[in-house]
Design a protein around this motif. Sequence first.
Motif, mmCIF file in Angstrom:
data_model
loop_
_atom_site.group_PDB
_atom_site.id
_atom_site.type_symbol
_atom_site.label_atom_id
_atom_site.label_comp_id
_atom_site.label_asym_id
_atom_site.label_seq_id
_atom_site.Cartn_x
_atom_site.Cartn_y
_atom_site.Cartn_z
ATOM 1 N N ARG A 12 0.828 -1.205 0.000
ATOM 2 C CA ARG A 12 0.000 0.000 0.000
ATOM 3 C C ARG A 12 0.867 1.262 0.000
ATOM 4 N NH1 ARG A 12 -5.163 -0.705 3.735
ATOM 5 N NH2 ARG A 12 -5.984 0.752 2.215
ATOM 6 N N ASP A 13 1.992 1.184 -0.703
ATOM 7 C CA ASP A 13 2.973 2.258 -0.702
ATOM 8 C C ASP A 13 2.868 3.100 -1.974
ATOM 9 O OD1 ASP A 13 5.091 3.927 -0.246
ATOM 10 O OD2 ASP A 13 6.621 2.351 -0.257
ATOM 11 N N ALA A 14 1.875 3.964 -2.024
ATOM 12 C CA ALA A 14 1.688 4.839 -3.183
ATOM 13 C C ALA A 14 2.858 5.816 -3.330
ATOM 14 C CB ALA A 14 0.372 5.598 -3.058
ATOM 15 N N LYS A 15 3.480 6.197 -2.218
ATOM 16 C CA LYS A 15 4.583 7.157 -2.296
ATOM 17 C C LYS A 15 5.731 6.625 -3.142
ATOM 18 C CE LYS A 15 3.779 9.537 2.077
ATOM 19 N NZ LYS A 15 4.352 9.801 3.410
ATOM 20 N N ALA A 16 6.029 5.336 -3.013
ATOM 21 C CA ALA A 16 7.117 4.756 -3.803
ATOM 22 C C ALA A 16 6.788 4.807 -5.293
ATOM 23 C CB ALA A 16 7.380 3.317 -3.365
ATOM 24 N N VAL A 17 5.538 4.563 -5.629
ATOM 25 C CA VAL A 17 5.113 4.605 -7.028
ATOM 26 C C VAL A 17 5.217 6.025 -7.572
ATOM 27 C CG1 VAL A 17 3.159 4.265 -8.587
ATOM 28 C CG2 VAL A 17 3.628 2.580 -6.786
ATOM 29 N N TYR A 18 4.698 6.976 -6.828
ATOM 30 C CA TYR A 18 4.741 8.370 -7.286
ATOM 31 C C TYR A 18 6.161 8.918 -7.317
ATOM 32 C CZ TYR A 18 -0.246 8.794 -7.709
ATOM 33 O OH TYR A 18 -1.538 8.640 -8.134
ATOM 34 N N ARG A 19 7.010 8.435 -6.426
ATOM 35 C CA ARG A 19 8.410 8.856 -6.438
ATOM 36 C C ARG A 19 9.085 8.402 -7.739
ATOM 37 N NH1 ARG A 19 9.626 6.825 -1.793
ATOM 38 N NH2 ARG A 19 8.990 8.697 -0.684
ATOM 39 N N ARG A 20 8.884 7.117 -8.097
ATOM 40 C CA ARG A 20 9.487 6.626 -9.344
ATOM 41 C C ARG A 20 8.897 7.357 -10.546
ATOM 42 N NH1 ARG A 20 9.719 0.432 -10.547
ATOM 43 N NH2 ARG A 20 11.208 0.638 -8.862
ATOM 44 N N PHE A 21 7.584 7.586 -10.522
ATOM 45 C CA PHE A 21 6.955 8.295 -11.635
ATOM 46 C C PHE A 21 7.575 9.683 -11.803
ATOM 47 C CE2 PHE A 21 3.705 11.026 -13.489
ATOM 48 C CZ PHE A 21 3.390 10.311 -14.635
ATOM 49 N N ARG A 22 7.796 10.380 -10.692
ATOM 50 C CA ARG A 22 8.405 11.715 -10.747
ATOM 51 C C ARG A 22 9.828 11.644 -11.307
ATOM 52 N NH1 ARG A 22 9.120 14.395 -5.114
ATOM 53 N NH2 ARG A 22 10.720 12.802 -5.033
ATOM 54 N N GLU A 23 10.568 10.611 -10.914
ATOM 55 C CA GLU A 23 11.969 10.524 -11.293
ATOM 56 C C GLU A 23 12.201 9.910 -12.671
ATOM 57 O OE1 GLU A 23 13.627 8.355 -8.005
ATOM 58 O OE2 GLU A 23 13.364 10.040 -6.616
#
Length: 92
Positions: A12-23
């Motif tokens: 349930r770690d949306a932050k990791a997904v959004y972090r990779r998307f940003r990078e």
Amino acid sequence: MQFMVIERFRNRDAKAVYRRFREQGRGAPEGLVYVGSWIETNFDRCFQIMECDDARLLQQWVAFWGDLVEFEIVPVVSSAETRATVEPLLDA
């Protein structure tokens, strides 16, 4: 062809997904088209429509995100297209 993609964020770690998307961006190979997406309010799942003519492009994209996301992929046809297919059969 269009596909409904149901993503479940690992842990349930949306932050990791959004972090990779940003990078790194969406990670979609050329020919795989993002149509739109919706996120559950509890960040548990993402629902996307993706479009391509070669399912191997989906496989490449899944491999890019597979460490952070579990995927369910369903081929879909729009309601309008389905109605056009079924309409001639209604009075038969």
